[in-house]
Design an enzyme around this catalytic site. Structure first.
Site, PDB file in Angstrom:
ATOM      1  N   ASP A   1      -5.523  21.667  15.032  1.00  0.00           N
ATOM      2  CA  ASP A   1      -4.298  20.879  15.116  1.00  0.00           C
ATOM      3  C   ASP A   1      -4.423  19.673  14.198  1.00  0.00           C
ATOM      4  OD1 ASP A   1      -1.816  19.687  16.279  1.00  0.00           O
ATOM      5  OD2 ASP A   1      -2.145  21.245  17.771  1.00  0.00           O
TER       6      ASP A   1
ATOM      7  N   HIS B   1      -0.762  15.126  17.471  1.00  0.00           N
ATOM      8  CA  HIS B   1      -0.500  16.293  18.320  1.00  0.00           C
ATOM      9  C   HIS B   1      -1.765  16.900  18.906  1.00  0.00           C
ATOM     10  CE1 HIS B   1       1.019  20.557  18.931  1.00  0.00           C
ATOM     11  NE2 HIS B   1       2.010  19.872  19.440  1.00  0.00           N
TER      12      HIS B   1
ATOM     13  N   SER C   1       3.323  24.392  23.042  1.00  0.00           N
ATOM     14  CA  SER C   1       2.127  23.634  22.668  1.00  0.00           C
ATOM     15  C   SER C   1       1.314  23.242  23.884  1.00  0.00           C
ATOM     16  CB  SER C   1       2.514  22.349  21.923  1.00  0.00           C
ATOM     17  OG  SER C   1       2.603  22.556  20.552  1.00  0.00           O
TER      18      SER C   1
END
Length: 612
Positions: free
Chosen positions: A219, A255, A438
């Site tokens: 990520d 994120h 996610s």
């Protein structure tokens, strides 16, 4: 505006050259002045907007700067505002019979450096200072008789599958244990039991996951100093440069921090815990479409001992779907990782709200994860379609609570009081509300780590099978087919307690797994799953039919276990028909009907000789 059509593994791709942006690869790690923060590190390049708009003159000037190692043009595909950056790598597949010496002369002529020669006649090439633009080089190589194909490696921003919470907030981690309400939030009811049963899995294990099991999270933006993640990291990597470690700061995104926390946040008396708080974290910073960098990231996971690989990103854009080099990298991890048992690879199904899954989910062996809500319903954003493995709790009803990077700007579209917690009730500086596929994907990744804690000898294929077999069917029973499959929920909402219990059972009965097999579909139109030869005649029970080979093979595994009979998968006009048994007498097939129906199937007798 200049337009160039370049060869790709999916056919010609028209690109227009940007008149504002260029890509710069720095000599040092710090970002250049003018770097566009939302889109860093495409193929190792920072995206830079030129001040005067003269892209040719500006790029030449930038290349002469001592802090710039390489500069490149930036492109855009038709109707798409995402920048496309050539990484400088070209994949060249030589024609049959072309030797190394002959091909090297051609590569020298184009001033290309050979990075790797592969057994399948593929040569991985890199441009040098004397080379032309890699897009032009690839086109020229592609036209040579000695070359079957030459495609430039491209990078684009991939979708990070996160969505801001849509309804309500919560104080507790209801996704682990849902009592039917959210403590401290009056007036919002959840559905009791609409959770992943994580505490039950811990009780079955009598621990919170083994420190010998490592979850890799690929990520952008990891805050490894966060209280929930501090001290958990092993073998961190910045994908674009290949450097050990991950960068810090808002320019690099945020994120990865909540994703990592949902999987493995520590049980240290403060904050939250992940699904597998006792397991380790391998953070890989740098989302990339680049095939070359995709190979780097998955090879790193394989070589440094990742057991589970969680990916909350992807694309549904057909032009930039992963190609054979991406598939090779991921297949290699699934089949060769963990000493041949295979790394467990998970991808998020996607948040586009479409009846199409993220293209990375469609690769054989990948666990494709969708989302479910705090009421055991399907959230509108979660993509659907054949190939979805399971769903896991996320937002759409009540959001998840996850770690927040210290530099995370939060939801800048919301009022200041609701930037991190949408009800405006402050829960401190270390956390935020989170969701989308996610959030669902690292939750399942953590559960996979618990399965490997329970039974370290499980193959990647067995982990996927256990997750699907033990999932809870949610939603309407009518939307599940004869095989127990739903395009919206896959095989159901993941149940960590049942999955871990099954892994422990397999370990205790001494089940000896075979090494992970290459999940690529076979070319033979009639696939015999059993090793012994089967006749193309006789009778069996047709259990179901699928467009996707991987779905058919999942059902085959289940049927062989339940019936201990040979199973035939026949490709009949592009549809994979799954047929149980090969009997010479049709009555023998009919005698099997009651048992199959009792197990929830709706089969019928099929004459094998009628299959194409």
């Amino acid at each position: 505006m200049s337009t160039l059509t370049v060869p790709t593994t999916h056919g010609p791709l028209p690109l227009r050259k940007s008149q504002e942006f260029v890509g710069l690869r720095q000599q040092a790690a710090s970002p250049p002045d003018g770097a566009e923060n939302p889109r860093p590190e495409l193929g190792g390049f920072e995206l830079v907007k030129l001040p005067d708009g003269d892209v040719e003159r500006g790029l030449d000037a930038a290349r002469r700067r001592p802090d710039v190692a390489t500069g490149t043009h930036v492109y855009f595909a038709t109707g798409d505002d995402r920048p496309v950056v050539p990484t400088g790598i070209v994949y060249c597949r030589l024609a049959e019979g072309v030797g190394e010496e002959e091909s090297q002369r051609v590569f020298d002529l184009y001033h290309l450096r050979v990075v790797e020669r592969r057994d399948d006649n593929t040569v991985v090439l890199s441009v040098t200072e004397r080379s032309r633009n890699p897009l032009h080089v690839a086109r020229q190589l592609d036209q040579l008789a000695m070359v079957d194909s030459a495609v430039p490696d491209l990078d684009i921003p991939l979708e990070q599958y996160f969505s801001e919470p849509r309804d309500g907030l919560y104080d507790q981690q209801w996704s682990f244990h849902n009592p039917g309400y959210v403590p401290g939030v009056p007036g919002f009811a959840t559905r009791e039991g609409a959770d992943a049963r994580v505490p039950g899995a811990w009780r079955a294990l009598d621990n919170l996951g083994s420190a010998e099991v490592t979850v890799a999270v690929i990520d952008n933006g990891f805050d490894l100093e966060h209280p929930d993640l501090r001290g958990k990291s092993v073998a961190p990597l910045t994908v674009s440069s290949g450097a050990a470690g991950v960068p810090r700061g808002a320019v690099y995104g945020s994120h990865g921090t909540p994703c990592a926390s949902v999987a493995v946040a520590a049980a240290n008396g403060t904050g939250i815990v992940g699904a597998a708080p006792g397991c380790r974290l391998m953070p890989l910073h740098g989302l990339t479409y680049s095939a070359f960098l995709t190979e780097r990231m998955f090879d790193h996971c394989l070589q440094h001992g990742a057991d589970v690989i969680s990916c909350s990103w992807g694309t549904v854009d057909d032009r930039f779907r992963p190609g054979p080099f991406h598939e090779r990298a991921i297949r290699k991890a699934i089949t060769q990782g963990r000493g041949g048992l295979g790394c467990v690879v998970l991808f998020a199904g996607g948040n586009e709200g479409r009846a199409v899954l993220n293209y990375y989910c469609r690769m054989p062996g990948v666990i494709a994860v969708g989302a479910s809500t705090s009421n055991d319903t399907h959230p509108a954003y979660s993509n659907t379609g054949d190939g979805l493995s399971v769903v896991a709790p996320s937002d759409g009803g009540w959001p998840l609570l996850a770690a927040r990077a210290s530099w995370d700007p939060g939801n800048t579209q919301a009022p200041a009081a609701k930037r991190y917690y949408v009800d405006g009730r402050d829960r401190g500086p270390y956390h935020k509300h989170f969701g989308g596929t996610s959030g669902a994907t690292p939750l399942v990744a953590g559960i996979c780590a618990l399965l490997l804690t329970a039974h370290p000898g499980l193959t990647a294929t067995q982990v996927k099978d256990i997750l699907e077999r033990t999932a809870d069917r949610i939603g309407s029973p009518g939307e599940y087919g004869a095989s127990g499959y739903s395009p919206r929920f896959g095989y159901g909402r993941v149940n960590a307690e049942r999955a871990v219990t099954e892994a422990l059972r397999l370990r205790n009965v001494g089940a000896t797994p075979t090494l992970a097999q290459d999940p690529s579909p076979p070319a033979d139109p009639v696939l015999r799953v059993r090793a012994e030869p089967q006749p193309r005649m006789g009778f069996g029970l047709q259990i179901s039919a699928f467009r996707e080979t991987s779905n058919a093979l999942q059902l085959v595994t289940r049927l062989e276990r339940e019936f201990d009979l040979p199973v035939v998968v026949a490709d009949d006009g592009g549809v994979h028909k799954v047929i149980l048994g090969t009997f010479t007498d049709p009555q023998a097939a009919r005698d099997l009907l009651p048992r199959a129906q009792q197990l929830g199937y709706r089969p019928f007798v099929r004459d094998l000789s009628t299959l194409s």
